[in-house]
Design an enzyme around this catalytic site. Structure first.
Site, PDB file in Angstrom:
ATOM      1  N   ILE A   1       0.821  -1.215   0.000  1.00 31.43           N
ATOM      2  CA  ILE A   1       0.000   0.000   0.000  1.00 31.43           C
ATOM      3  C   ILE A   1       0.856   1.266   0.000  1.00 31.43           C
ATOM      4  CG2 ILE A   1      -2.004  -1.065   1.068  1.00 31.43           C
ATOM      5  CD1 ILE A   1      -1.083   0.053   3.756  1.00 31.43           C
ATOM      6  N   GLU A   2       2.094   1.153   0.420  1.00 33.34           N
ATOM      7  CA  GLU A   2       2.965   2.323   0.440  1.00 33.34           C
ATOM      8  C   GLU A   2       3.479   2.673  -0.956  1.00 33.34           C
ATOM      9  OE1 GLU A   2       3.750   4.511   2.538  1.00 33.34           O
ATOM     10  OE2 GLU A   2       3.324   3.741   4.532  1.00 33.34           O
TER      11      GLU A   2
END
Length: 547
Positions: free
Chosen positions: A144-145
């Site tokens: 998700i980063e």
């Protein structure tokens, strides 16, 4: 009557207590109509699929069940999340579902690309997390980063797989310079992330809060806890402060839960799994010389793109090993080749990649000798300011006080404020080179002038010889006065050529180089004949020119 009233009060209290949601029910019933998805969802999937590693080391499995449904019921999602072997709690709610739907429906190609990249990166993440004793499910935070892109840079400047901001990265000991950015290094950044996450967990005692603080910083989490008025440690978690967190952080823990889900159950949604086309086994070697990726590529016959994929921390394909030893990751068999060929690699096109440590500028004398500059007299006007003296003004222009007094008809050393003084200075100016055809014409004119001068000189010498013979014949019959006049003339001629020199009066725009070239001598010979140490000359100056 009192009994009836008290019964009503107890009943109302019971209704009120049952209406107030507990932390446990809030985790599953919470909803949000204004969800902000992470920047990783904006990743250019087409560009990501052009990644050299994905094209050369992975392949999508086409032999899988494509008939699987895109989504499932809430009960199925809850069951699957509960079956994940994790320490960190993975609750289900409508916010989590929205992220799962995003991954399994609109971002299917992104998931396929990340599954391919995970074959290389997940073992690196897991080793770092295991070393520091933190839950292995945190390996999906980079999903998700950064969508597993080591070169990802957020709008706020967070960089690398784990999206570290510069101050945080430097606080964790990572190097960030023009040539090296260890936030992009999978090994170094994973170690730093494991350390940082452990620090955050020790601060809050809850992994959901630690994950939220990883995204927005401990300051924002502490502020949300104060605003929520939560003091009891057992009530502290992400869901209890959800609405008090920054909007982009509210979706961070739900996205983390969804990433764990989709990277585990992708095949149940008809998403093609990535298979290894060929194994990539790497090793590292320490570099103590300044080396360019192109030198390594040419000697070891490794594609530059592969070196970049394995070493994304070097921002300009340069390993500055001359500053300190740096690590280079290569396919394991190529590491031995590097060690055997280290000198050949460093010497390959060495002058092309060398960095000069000492550089001396070209002197004005050298430029003047090469015909690049000439000396020109410049008359300047200096208006005397308050507090200025003749000595200070002379020092400023590199002249003497006596010269200034002579140029301006002054007798005293004092000078009134506001007076304009004439200052004569000599400046070097660049010679404007004419166009090629003009240069040719100029050279032709000079050759013609030189030829004409030689002809005139020959005629003059012939006339002088004839005159000399005539004078010798006339000696016997000439008057004494004529003999005296002839002697005087001969004496004057010998003075001009005494010592093998001729005199030359410097004209405007001339330089020693031009004079030497025109007279058929050298700059050094003229300097020696006139006792000069430099090349500066001025208009009207008389120079001795060696014959």
């Amino acid at each position: 009557m009192k009994k009836v009233i008290s019964s009503l009060i107890i009943a109302c209290a019971a209704i009120t207590a049952s209406a107030a949601p507990s932390i446990l029910s809030l985790k599953h019933s919470i909803s949000d109509n204004s969800i902000t998805y992470p920047e990783s969802f904006e990743t250019d999937t087409h560009k990501m699929l052009q990644n050299w590693y994905l094209q050369n080391y992975t392949v999508l499995d086409t032999n899988f069940d494509k008939s699987q449904p895109l989504n499932a019921t809430d009960e199925v999602y809850i069951k699957r999340l509960s079956a994940l072997p994790t320490t960190i709690e993975m609750p289900y709610n409508q916010i989590v579902r929205s992220y799962i739907n995003m991954y399994t429906q609109r971002k299917r190609e992104l998931v396929e690309a990340m599954l391919g990249m995970s074959l290389y990166y997940m073992p690196i993440f897991e080793q770092a997390l295991e070393r520091h004793g933190v839950p292995l499910e945190l390996r999906y935070l980079p999903v998700i980063e950064s969508a597993l892109n080591p070169d990802a840079v957020s709008k706020a400047g967070a960089t690398g797989l784990w999206q570290f901001m510069l101050p945080t990265a430097r606080g964790l000991g990572m190097e960030i310079s023009t040539l090296v950015d260890e936030r992009r290094d999978p090994h170094v950044s994973s170690e730093a992330a494991a350390v940082y996450l452990k620090q955050l967990y020790n601060m809050y005692g809850d992994w959901s809060l630690a994950i939220a603080a990883y995204n927005c910083g401990p300051g924002n989490v502490n502020k949300a806890l104060r605003r929520a008025g939560i003091e009891d440690k057992k009530d502290k978690d992400f869901w209890s402060i959800y609405y008090f967190l920054p909007q982009e952080t509210r979706g961070y823990v739900p996205a983390f839960i969804a990433a764990n889900y989709v990277m585990t159950y992708y095949n149940l949604h008809g998403i093609s799994p990535a298979l290894a086309k060929r194994p990539i086994i790497t090793d590292s070697v320490h570099i103590s010389k300044r080396v360019n990726f192109n030198q390594i590529s040419q000697v070891l016959n490794i594609p530059v793109e592969e070196i970049r994929v394995l070493n994304p921390q070097y921002r300009h394909d340069i390993i500055p090993g001359d500053i300190r030893p740096y690590s280079l990751v290569l396919p394991s068999m190529q590491v031995y080749s590097y060690i055997m060929s280290e000198d050949s690699i460093a010497g390959r096109d060495a002058t092309l990649y060398a960095r000069r440590s000492v550089v001396e500028p070209t002197s004005l004398e050298e430029l003047e000798n090469n015909g690049e500059f000439t000396t020109k007299l410049v008359v300047k006007t200096h208006k005397v300011k308050r507090g200025e003296t003749l000595s200070g003004i002379a020092k400023k222009y590199g002249v003497s006080v006596s010269d200034i007094k002579k140029w301006n008809g002054m007798r005293k050393n004092s000078v009134p404020r506001g007076r304009n003084l004439k200052i004569n200075t000599y400046e070097r100016v660049r010679i404007e080179k004419p166009a090629s055809d003009t240069t040719s014409e100029a050279n032709t004119s000079e050759r013609l002038a030189e030829a004409s001068s030689d002809a005139e000189k020959a005629v003059t010498e012939t006339v002088a010889a004839v005159a000399s013979d005539t004078a010798k014949k006339a000696k016997k019959t000439a008057a004494p006065a004529t003999q005296t006049k002839q002697k005087k003339s001969t004496s004057t001629s010998s003075t001009k050529s005494k010592g093998g020199f001729t005199n030359h009066k410097v004209k405007k725009g001339e330089s020693l180089y031009r004079i030497a070239k025109a007279k058929g001598t050298t700059v050094e010979a003229i300097q020696k004949a006139n006792g000069m140490s430099g090349s500066a000359i001025r208009e009207g100056q008389t120079l001795k020119i060696p014959r």
